[in-house]
Design an enzyme around this catalytic site. Structure first.
Site, PDB file in Angstrom:
ATOM      1  N   HIS A  70       0.827  -1.197   0.000  1.00 48.93           N
ATOM      2  CA  HIS A  70       0.000   0.000   0.000  1.00 48.93           C
ATOM      3  C   HIS A  70       0.871   1.260   0.000  1.00 48.93           C
ATOM      4  CE1 HIS A  70      -2.398  -3.293   1.616  1.00 48.93           C
ATOM      5  NE2 HIS A  70      -3.478  -2.640   1.230  1.00 48.93           N
ATOM      6  N   GLU A 108     -18.838  -4.162  23.786  1.00 48.68           N
ATOM      7  CA  GLU A 108     -18.031  -5.380  23.852  1.00 48.68           C
ATOM      8  C   GLU A 108     -16.831  -5.328  22.911  1.00 48.68           C
ATOM      9  OE1 GLU A 108     -21.295  -5.331  23.269  1.00 48.68           O
ATOM     10  OE2 GLU A 108     -22.215  -6.243  25.036  1.00 48.68           O
ATOM     11  N   HIS A 122      -4.053   3.370  -3.450  1.00 50.69           N
ATOM     12  CA  HIS A 122      -4.230   2.841  -2.096  1.00 50.69           C
ATOM     13  C   HIS A 122      -3.497   1.518  -1.869  1.00 50.69           C
ATOM     14  CE1 HIS A 122      -6.121   1.076   1.443  1.00 50.69           C
ATOM     15  NE2 HIS A 122      -6.314   0.015   0.695  1.00 50.69           N
ATOM     16  N   ARG A 144     -20.218 -18.888  37.732  1.00 49.72           N
ATOM     17  CA  ARG A 144     -19.979 -17.437  37.683  1.00 49.72           C
ATOM     18  C   ARG A 144     -19.845 -16.885  39.104  1.00 49.72           C
ATOM     19  NH1 ARG A 144     -25.717 -14.294  37.126  1.00 49.72           N
ATOM     20  NH2 ARG A 144     -26.995 -15.960  37.932  1.00 49.72           N
ATOM     21  N   ARG A 152     -24.650 -19.699  34.363  1.00 52.21           N
ATOM     22  CA  ARG A 152     -25.564 -18.851  35.114  1.00 52.21           C
ATOM     23  C   ARG A 152     -26.168 -19.648  36.264  1.00 52.21           C
ATOM     24  NH1 ARG A 152     -31.756 -17.520  34.274  1.00 52.21           N
ATOM     25  NH2 ARG A 152     -31.892 -15.899  35.842  1.00 52.21           N
ATOM     26  N   HIS A 176      -2.288  -1.134   7.049  1.00 58.16           N
ATOM     27  CA  HIS A 176      -1.881  -1.375   5.656  1.00 58.16           C
ATOM     28  C   HIS A 176      -0.782  -0.411   5.219  1.00 58.16           C
ATOM     29  CE1 HIS A 176      -5.194   1.587   5.404  1.00 58.16           C
ATOM     30  NE2 HIS A 176      -4.512   2.085   4.389  1.00 58.16           N
ATOM     31  N   HIS A 217     -30.121 -15.069  23.357  1.00 59.19           N
ATOM     32  CA  HIS A 217     -29.098 -14.962  24.392  1.00 59.19           C
ATOM     33  C   HIS A 217     -28.410 -16.291  24.704  1.00 59.19           C
ATOM     34  CE1 HIS A 217     -30.690 -11.019  24.842  1.00 59.19           C
ATOM     35  NE2 HIS A 217     -30.060 -10.768  25.981  1.00 59.19           N
ATOM     36  N   SER A 276     -24.421  -9.518  36.670  1.00 63.58           N
ATOM     37  CA  SER A 276     -24.650 -10.849  36.121  1.00 63.58           C
ATOM     38  C   SER A 276     -23.375 -11.672  36.001  1.00 63.58           C
ATOM     39  CB  SER A 276     -25.266 -10.741  34.721  1.00 63.58           C
ATOM     40  OG  SER A 276     -26.479 -10.037  34.776  1.00 63.58           O
ATOM     41  N   ASP A 317      -9.287   6.965   7.304  1.00 64.79           N
ATOM     42  CA  ASP A 317     -10.737   6.968   7.041  1.00 64.79           C
ATOM     43  C   ASP A 317     -11.360   5.638   7.458  1.00 64.79           C
ATOM     44  OD1 ASP A 317     -10.999   9.549   5.706  1.00 64.79           O
ATOM     45  OD2 ASP A 317      -9.868   8.651   4.055  1.00 64.79           O
ATOM     46  N   GLY A 318     -10.715   4.558   7.039  1.00 61.23           N
ATOM     47  CA  GLY A 318     -11.255   3.238   7.350  1.00 61.23           C
ATOM     48  C   GLY A 318     -11.346   3.028   8.857  1.00 61.23           C
ATOM     49  N   HIS A 343     -23.225 -17.233  31.506  1.00 62.92           N
ATOM     50  CA  HIS A 343     -24.477 -17.561  30.826  1.00 62.92           C
ATOM     51  C   HIS A 343     -24.152 -18.392  29.593  1.00 62.92           C
ATOM     52  CE1 HIS A 343     -25.472 -14.423  33.591  1.00 62.92           C
ATOM     53  NE2 HIS A 343     -26.751 -14.519  33.347  1.00 62.92           N
ATOM     54  N   ASN A 383      -7.460  11.685   3.998  1.00 63.26           N
ATOM     55  CA  ASN A 383      -7.168  11.798   2.558  1.00 63.26           C
ATOM     56  C   ASN A 383      -8.391  11.544   1.681  1.00 63.26           C
ATOM     57  OD1 ASN A 383      -7.441   8.973   2.322  1.00 63.26           O
ATOM     58  ND2 ASN A 383      -5.257   8.629   2.662  1.00 63.26           N
TER      59      ASN A 383
HETATM   60  C1  LIG Z   1     -11.868  -4.390   9.247  1.00 60.70           C
HETATM   61  C2  LIG Z   1     -11.276  -4.227   7.888  1.00 60.70           C
HETATM   62  N1  LIG Z   1     -12.070  -4.211   6.817  1.00 60.70           N
HETATM   63  C3  LIG Z   1     -11.540  -4.103   5.593  1.00 60.70           C
HETATM   64  C4  LIG Z   1     -10.204  -4.017   5.409  1.00 60.70           C
HETATM   65  C5  LIG Z   1      -9.624  -3.975   4.017  1.00 60.70           C
HETATM   66  N2  LIG Z   1      -9.071  -2.636   3.778  1.00 60.70           N
HETATM   67  C6  LIG Z   1      -7.772  -2.368   3.952  1.00 60.70           C
HETATM   68  S1  LIG Z   1      -7.410  -0.774   3.695  1.00 60.70           S
HETATM   69  C7  LIG Z   1      -9.017  -0.417   3.303  1.00 60.70           C
HETATM   70  C8  LIG Z   1      -9.454   0.969   2.932  1.00 60.70           C
HETATM   71  C9  LIG Z   1      -8.996   1.904   3.904  1.00 60.70           C
HETATM   72  O1  LIG Z   1      -9.074   3.208   3.466  1.00 60.70           O
HETATM   73  P1  LIG Z   1      -8.316   4.260   4.328  1.00 60.70           P
HETATM   74  O2  LIG Z   1      -8.448   3.867   5.727  1.00 60.70           O
HETATM   75  O3  LIG Z   1      -8.771   5.598   3.947  1.00 60.70           O
HETATM   76  O4  LIG Z   1      -6.818   4.049   3.937  1.00 60.70           O
HETATM   77  P2  LIG Z   1      -6.047   4.806   2.753  1.00 60.70           P
HETATM   78  O5  LIG Z   1      -6.879   4.646   1.525  1.00 60.70           O
HETATM   79  O6  LIG Z   1      -5.928   6.189   3.180  1.00 60.70           O
HETATM   80  O7  LIG Z   1      -4.759   4.087   2.650  1.00 60.70           O
HETATM   81  C10 LIG Z   1      -9.789  -1.542   3.397  1.00 60.70           C
HETATM   82  C11 LIG Z   1     -11.244  -1.579   3.109  1.00 60.70           C
HETATM   83  C12 LIG Z   1      -9.402  -4.027   6.554  1.00 60.70           C
HETATM   84  N3  LIG Z   1      -8.078  -3.953   6.498  1.00 60.70           N
HETATM   85  N4  LIG Z   1      -9.959  -4.098   7.779  1.00 60.70           N
END
Ligand SMILES: Cc1ncc(C[n+]2csc(CCOP(=O)(O)OP(=O)(O)O)c2C)c(N)n1
Length: 691
Positions: free
Chosen positions: A37, A436, A272, A367, A545, A77, A498, A394, A166-167, A486, A196
């Site tokens: 990446h 959680e 990317h 528990r 439980r 990444h 549950h 619980s 972003d992700g 539980h 970005n």
């Molecule tokens: C939980 C999860 N879902 C999906 C992915 C696959 N994935 C890796 S990077 C990415 C996009 C991320 O975009 P962003 O966070 O903006 O990174 P950038 O494009 O700026 O490198 C995805 C969907 C992952 N790594 N983790």
């Protein structure tokens, strides 16, 4: 608190050259691996540079120095950015390893992995996890500081930084943990958001349009925006302001450009997750006036500038070491306690107060036994901290009288839900709220930080919400404890939503996770011993439980047999069993009763309690054969959960009494009866097997 190194810009040409070194090391490595990446490192290099050379307190020669600032690359990444930083600042990450990015046996895997690469704090890649891990680290810092710092001795005093993407911000776990971090006023948590506006497959304009700053404002964070991700002075100012803000976590939204500098790919999702391509790498180098050859070029002056981290780190750690010596001299007991916690060692006699539960036919829910054991351990194991996702009444996981973790100034006389001992950052009861997923990831951050032995509790069914961080805990070999109560349809009236069915099988499938389902109060006590003594692995305790009989251990084998995963609880009276009855947890009492009834029909059963597959599988074959004798092929396993996996223990001629459909809403006793968990049915199945 560490001082800031020097004002920016230090020397614009040098800064630029250092930043481009980060960029091109990263894209050359991706290009050579033909995988990876490139986009994130190119856009985020300036903020990473400012943070790592001007703010981050770390010692490349000792990546494990206890009071280092923590840095998390949540957007795992972008790993090449982190590897470049580690190499350039002088960690034991040689250039050959950068050149072997993503190759077999290298220490530079596709996504950063804790334990493999010096300086990598946590394994990241599943987006959002690193974000929440950082919250755990900041909780650890705040908690340890509150407990161990004394006037004049700021022994624990560091920041937790992350670069998030972003992700990361889109993932739910970030929302959960950001909400908690804001509530807890974690002022030493500082995140740089690589804004970005492009993800893997598109621009964020098609998926992600809320006002991120206002969202984090609403969580109680301090937010700042930097309009130009290449503006080092603005990044520097924002980081200073973030550090000065002590009562709110900080998010610095830095507007960057994915694949910055690439004439053909900047700001497109093509930058990317695929190598730019040989021609585009060349064009990018030309565009940023970087030598096209050789690849992996590092200007000497840039390297020298980055490597000043070594001297600075040595100086900072030496200063801390002398503070530590004075602290240890002035407060030897406290210092000893903290040192033990940081090493993950248990104090002497830590288990001296663990009760032995008397035999009792009516018995006790595991528990409840667990709660008693935890409260017997807590006074002697200061590192034990944790809580539940809003289920304390619980799960019985409150550590009574050990305080509730809350920010200073939270006057809370009239608050509900206190576990006693006062509300402060020194409180050992963490209230995770109904979160959680964040709880799981925060536990990982706590252990990765060091100094605490954390536990998190919820109903077994909701372990599903925690699976991603549990998997990462196992992958990182983190000592994290889960208390899941539980644990079967026997929980009763709450109904099928549950009642866990497939959860045990699911947890057992996670490599490295130890799952223990004790059968009674005394096995529960041994399970807690195993949980504390085991290092470098996460452990899940699976608890009932409902009441289960506390077995009379003068009649049955000692509960310490749990340590071996499975043991002969009671052998056939004639020492020549016709069959083996195997059960876990609440079903052990059932097979014990069934074995008595079988005996009345002159059928001799061996009863095996099998609380943990993982512990059993680790035993030598001689032991395993002594418990599950190969000559006895008639074996019935009884567990109120999915049958998947049991055939490995019962073999082709065996049988499994299990729950392979969803539960239902009814009293627990009625459900067990309807699903065949009765003495009569166990006997019937056993006899059928014997023909
Ligand atoms: C939980 C999860 N879902 C999906 C992915 C696959 N994935 C890796 S990077 C990415 C996009 C991320 O975009 P962003 O966070 O903006 O990174 P950038 O494009 O700026 O490198 C995805 C969907 C992952 N790594 N983790």
């Amino acid at each position: 608190m560490n001082s800031v190194n020097s004002a920016l810009p230090s020397a614009p040409a040098l800064d630029e050259s250092c930043i481009d070194t980060l960029r091109f090391l990263s894209i050359d490595a991706v290009q050579k691996a033909n995988s990876g990446h490139p986009g994130l490192p190119m856009g985020a290099a300036p903020m990473a540079y400012v943070l790592w050379t001007h703010f981050l307190k770390h010692n490349p020669a000792n990546p494990l120095w206890a009071d280092r600032d923590r840095f998390v690359l949540s957007a795992g990444h972008g790993s090449m950015l982190l590897y470049s930083l580690l190499h350039l600042t002088g960690y034991d990450v040689p250039l050959e390893q950068i050149e072997r990015f993503r190759q077999w046996g290298s220490i530079t895997p596709g996504h950063p992995e804790r334990g493999l690469t010096p300086g990598v704090e946590v394994t990241t890649g599943p987006l959002g996890q690193g974000f929440a891990n950082g919250v755990g680290m900041a909780i650890a810092e705040a908690h340890l500081a509150a407990r161990y710092n004394r006037t004049g001795f700021d022994i624990i005093d560091h920041f937790t930084y992350a670069i998030v993407s972003d992700g990361d911000l889109m993932e739910g776990v970030a929302s959960e943990s950001a909400s908690l971090a804001g509530h807890l006023k974690l002022g030493k948590l500082i995140y740089l958001y690589d804004d970005n506006r492009v993800t893997l497959s598109a621009g964020t304009d098609i998926t992600f349009s809320e006002d991120r700053a206002r969202r984090f404002d609403a969580y109680g964070w301090h937010t700042q925006s930097v309009g130009d991700g290449n503006d080092l002075v603005a990044i520097d100012h924002a980081l200073r302001d973030a550090r000065a803000e002590t009562t709110r976590p900080s998010l610095i939204l830095v507007r960057t450009h994915l694949g910055y500098g690439s004439p053909g790919k900047q700001d497109t999702f093509e930058a990317h997750g695929s190598p730019l391509g040989v021609d585009e790498v060349r064009a990018t180098k030309r565009n940023l006036r970087w030598p096209e050859e050789p690849p992996f070029f590092i200007p000497e002056h840039a390297l020298a500038h980055f490597r000043r981290a070594i001297e600075r780190g040595a100086r900072d750690e030496a200063a801390w070491n002398s503070r530590w010596s004075l602290y240890a001299e002035a407060l030897p007991d406290l210092a000893h306690e903290l040192e033990q916690a940081l090493h993950g060692d248990l104090p002497a006699d830590w288990d001296a107060d663990i009760p032995i539960f008397p035999a009792d036919a009516k018995g006790m829910a595991t528990r409840i036994a667990s709660g008693k054991v935890m409260n017997a351990i807590a006074p002697r194991v200061p590192a034990l901290i944790g809580g539940s996702a809003d289920l304390d009444p619980s799960t019985f996981t409150a550590l009574a009288g050990f305080g509730d973790f809350e920010p200073a100034g939270a006057s809370a006389h009239d608050r509900q839900g206190s576990d006693g001992g006062g509300w402060s950052l020194a409180g050992r009861n963490l209230h995770f709220g109904v979160r959680e997923h964040a709880m799981g990831a925060i536990l990982n951050g706590l252990t990765a930080h060091g100094g605490t032995l954390p536990f998190g509790a919820t109903f077994l069914i909701f372990s599903d919400y925690m699976r991603p961080p549990m998997r990462l805990a196992a992958l990182m070999r983190l000592h994290v404890l889960y208390v899941f109560t539980h644990d079967s349809i026997a929980l009763g009236e709450d109904g099928s939503t549950h009642q866990p069915v497939e959860q045990l099988a699911g947890l057992r499938s996670i490599p490295g996770l130890i799952v223990i389902r004790p059968c009674d109060a005394n096995e529960t006590a041994v399970a807690w011993r195993v949980a504390l003594e085991t290092r470098n692995r996460p452990i899940a305790l699976i608890l009932t439980r409902q009441h289960v009989p506390t077995l009379d251990r003068s009649e049955f084998t000692d509960a310490s047999g749990l340590r071996r995963g499975a043991y002969v609880l009671a052998d056939a009276a004639n020492a020549n069993p016709d069959l083996i009855l195997i059960a876990t947890g609440s079903e052990v009492g059932l097979v014990v009763a069934a074995s008595r009834q079988l005996l009345e029909r002159n059928v001799h059963a061996r009863v095996v309690s099998m609380p943990s597959w993982e512990l059993f599988d680790a035993q030598p074959v001689e032991y395993r054969d002594a418990v599950l004798s190969p000559s006895i092929s008639a074996r019935l396993a009884v567990e109120a959960g999915a049958s998947q996996g049991w055939h490995r223990y019962v073999g082709n001629h065996g049988d499994v009494l299990s729950v392979d459909r969803f539960g239902a809403s009814a009293p627990g006793d009625a459900l067990l009866r309807e699903y065949g968990f009765t003495v009569e049915n166990v006997c019937r199945r056993a006899l059928a097997m014997l023909g």
